[in-house]
Design a protein around this motif. Structure first.
Motif, PDB file in Angstrom:
ATOM      1  N   ILE A   1       3.448  -5.409  -3.204  1.00  0.00           N
ATOM      2  CA  ILE A   1       2.948  -6.737  -3.562  1.00  0.00           C
ATOM      3  C   ILE A   1       3.808  -7.820  -2.949  1.00  0.00           C
ATOM      4  O   ILE A   1       3.422  -9.003  -2.937  1.00  0.00           O
ATOM      5  CB  ILE A   1       2.856  -6.894  -5.094  1.00  0.00           C
ATOM      6  N   ASN A   2       4.966  -7.455  -2.416  1.00  0.00           N
ATOM      7  CA  ASN A   2       5.920  -8.452  -1.920  1.00  0.00           C
ATOM      8  C   ASN A   2       5.955  -8.577  -0.403  1.00  0.00           C
ATOM      9  O   ASN A   2       6.345  -9.621   0.115  1.00  0.00           O
ATOM     10  CB  ASN A   2       7.327  -8.104  -2.403  1.00  0.00           C
ATOM     11  N   ALA A   3       5.572  -7.531   0.308  1.00  0.00           N
ATOM     12  CA  ALA A   3       5.706  -7.552   1.761  1.00  0.00           C
ATOM     13  C   ALA A   3       4.780  -8.587   2.387  1.00  0.00           C
ATOM     14  O   ALA A   3       3.629  -8.747   1.971  1.00  0.00           O
ATOM     15  CB  ALA A   3       5.419  -6.170   2.329  1.00  0.00           C
ATOM     16  N   VAL A   4       5.311  -9.254   3.415  1.00  0.00           N
ATOM     17  CA  VAL A   4       4.534 -10.283   4.103  1.00  0.00           C
ATOM     18  C   VAL A   4       4.568 -10.072   5.613  1.00  0.00           C
ATOM     19  O   VAL A   4       3.541 -10.095   6.283  1.00  0.00           O
ATOM     20  CB  VAL A   4       5.064 -11.683   3.770  1.00  0.00           C
ATOM     21  N   SER A   5       5.756  -9.850   6.142  1.00  0.00           N
ATOM     22  CA  SER A   5       5.931  -9.737   7.585  1.00  0.00           C
ATOM     23  C   SER A   5       6.175  -8.288   7.984  1.00  0.00           C
ATOM     24  O   SER A   5       6.366  -7.410   7.136  1.00  0.00           O
ATOM     25  CB  SER A   5       7.119 -10.584   8.002  1.00  0.00           C
ATOM     26  N   TYR A   6       6.239  -8.076   9.290  1.00  0.00           N
ATOM     27  CA  TYR A   6       6.537  -6.725   9.789  1.00  0.00           C
ATOM     28  C   TYR A   6       7.876  -6.250   9.237  1.00  0.00           C
ATOM     29  O   TYR A   6       8.007  -5.101   8.809  1.00  0.00           O
ATOM     30  CB  TYR A   6       6.562  -6.723  11.313  1.00  0.00           C
ATOM     31  N   ARG A   7       8.854  -7.130   9.227  1.00  0.00           N
ATOM     32  CA  ARG A   7      10.185  -6.761   8.739  1.00  0.00           C
ATOM     33  C   ARG A   7      10.134  -6.320   7.281  1.00  0.00           C
ATOM     34  O   ARG A   7      10.949  -5.510   6.837  1.00  0.00           O
ATOM     35  CB  ARG A   7      11.151  -7.931   8.892  1.00  0.00           C
ATOM     36  N   ASP A   8       9.190  -6.867   6.537  1.00  0.00           N
ATOM     37  CA  ASP A   8       9.017  -6.442   5.140  1.00  0.00           C
ATOM     38  C   ASP A   8       8.341  -5.078   5.082  1.00  0.00           C
ATOM     39  O   ASP A   8       8.777  -4.191   4.331  1.00  0.00           O
ATOM     40  CB  ASP A   8       8.157  -7.447   4.381  1.00  0.00           C
ATOM     41  N   TYR A   9       7.285  -4.919   5.832  1.00  0.00           N
ATOM     42  CA  TYR A   9       6.469  -3.705   5.696  1.00  0.00           C
ATOM     43  C   TYR A   9       7.207  -2.439   6.117  1.00  0.00           C
ATOM     44  O   TYR A   9       6.858  -1.348   5.688  1.00  0.00           O
ATOM     45  CB  TYR A   9       5.150  -3.844   6.465  1.00  0.00           C
ATOM     46  N   VAL A  10       8.222  -2.557   6.936  1.00  0.00           N
ATOM     47  CA  VAL A  10       8.956  -1.350   7.336  1.00  0.00           C
ATOM     48  C   VAL A  10       9.975  -0.918   6.281  1.00  0.00           C
ATOM     49  O   VAL A  10      10.524   0.172   6.376  1.00  0.00           O
ATOM     50  CB  VAL A  10       9.679  -1.553   8.678  1.00  0.00           C
ATOM     51  N   ARG A  11      10.202  -1.740   5.288  1.00  0.00           N
ATOM     52  CA  ARG A  11      11.224  -1.457   4.271  1.00  0.00           C
ATOM     53  C   ARG A  11      10.627  -0.675   3.118  1.00  0.00           C
ATOM     54  O   ARG A  11       9.819  -1.185   2.344  1.00  0.00           O
ATOM     55  CB  ARG A  11      11.838  -2.763   3.773  1.00  0.00           C
ATOM     56  N   ARG A  12      11.067   0.558   2.969  1.00  0.00           N
ATOM     57  CA  ARG A  12      10.521   1.412   1.893  1.00  0.00           C
ATOM     58  C   ARG A  12      10.773   0.798   0.514  1.00  0.00           C
ATOM     59  O   ARG A  12       9.970   0.963  -0.408  1.00  0.00           O
ATOM     60  CB  ARG A  12      11.129   2.805   1.970  1.00  0.00           C
ATOM     61  N   SER A  13      11.869   0.104   0.381  1.00  0.00           N
ATOM     62  CA  SER A  13      12.247  -0.421  -0.929  1.00  0.00           C
ATOM     63  C   SER A  13      11.290  -1.494  -1.452  1.00  0.00           C
ATOM     64  O   SER A  13      11.310  -1.819  -2.641  1.00  0.00           O
ATOM     65  CB  SER A  13      13.666  -1.003  -0.877  1.00  0.00           C
ATOM     66  N   LEU A  14      10.476  -2.047  -0.581  1.00  0.00           N
ATOM     67  CA  LEU A  14       9.532  -3.082  -1.020  1.00  0.00           C
ATOM     68  C   LEU A  14       8.216  -2.510  -1.539  1.00  0.00           C
ATOM     69  O   LEU A  14       7.347  -3.258  -1.955  1.00  0.00           O
ATOM     70  CB  LEU A  14       9.259  -4.069   0.112  1.00  0.00           C
ATOM     71  N   TYR A  15       8.093  -1.212  -1.501  1.00  0.00           N
ATOM     72  CA  TYR A  15       6.859  -0.584  -1.967  1.00  0.00           C
ATOM     73  C   TYR A  15       7.053  -0.072  -3.382  1.00  0.00           C
ATOM     74  O   TYR A  15       7.957   0.724  -3.640  1.00  0.00           O
ATOM     75  CB  TYR A  15       6.453   0.554  -1.045  1.00  0.00           C
ATOM     76  N   GLY A  16       6.178  -0.500  -4.271  1.00  0.00           N
ATOM     77  CA  GLY A  16       6.320  -0.092  -5.653  1.00  0.00           C
ATOM     78  C   GLY A  16       5.489   1.114  -6.033  1.00  0.00           C
ATOM     79  O   GLY A  16       5.730   1.728  -7.079  1.00  0.00           O
ATOM     80  N   TYR A  17       4.528   1.456  -5.197  1.00  0.00           N
ATOM     81  CA  TYR A  17       3.626   2.561  -5.508  1.00  0.00           C
ATOM     82  C   TYR A  17       3.455   3.439  -4.278  1.00  0.00           C
ATOM     83  O   TYR A  17       3.274   2.928  -3.170  1.00  0.00           O
ATOM     84  CB  TYR A  17       2.261   2.027  -5.970  1.00  0.00           C
TER      85      TYR A  17
END
Length: 126
Positions: free
Chosen positions: A99-115
């Motif tokens: 729910i938090n990822a916005v940019s490519y740099r966000d989407y590659v980070r596993r820690s930003l995925y809650g499910y």
């Protein structure tokens, strides 16, 4: 949000597969969805993602030109079309929602995925 990944299988090099990630939950449209893959002994690596808006596609270098991520908002489903598969693509593929990822740099980070979904095995033979 619950995620169910499917569509994996055994394919020869040069072949194609389409993975599906079906989600439950009325607010799924609020989440970006990423695809990751993992081989034994290695970290889970980012493959591609589809954000919360139409056309928000993100790809790892290894996926560009061969994989296409798409999303059917009305069906709560995200797809990963994989063409020209190679033996090095062999892995368990996971979909995940953020729910938090916005940019490519966000989407590659596993820690930003809650499910996370349960994973689907893709095996490419040479």
């Amino acid at each position: 949000v619950q995620l169910q990944a499917s569509g994996g299988g055994l394919v020869q090099a040069g072949g194609s597969l389409r993975l599906s990630c079906a989600a439950s939950g009325r607010t799924f449209g609020d989440y970006g969805v990423g695809w990751f893959r993992q081989v034994p002994g290695s970290e889970r690596e980012f493959v591609a993602a589809y954000g919360r808006s139409v056309g928000a596609e993100f790809y790892a270098d290894s996926a560009k030109g061969r994989f296409t991520v798409s999303r059917r908002f009305a069906k709560n489903t995200v797809y990963l079309q994989m063409n020209n598969l190679q033996p090095e693509d062999t892995a368990v593929y996971y979909c995940a929602a953020s729910i938090n990822a916005v940019s490519y740099r966000d989407y590659v980070r596993r820690s930003l995925y809650g499910y996370w979904g349960q994973g689907t095995q893709v095996t490419v033979s040479s």
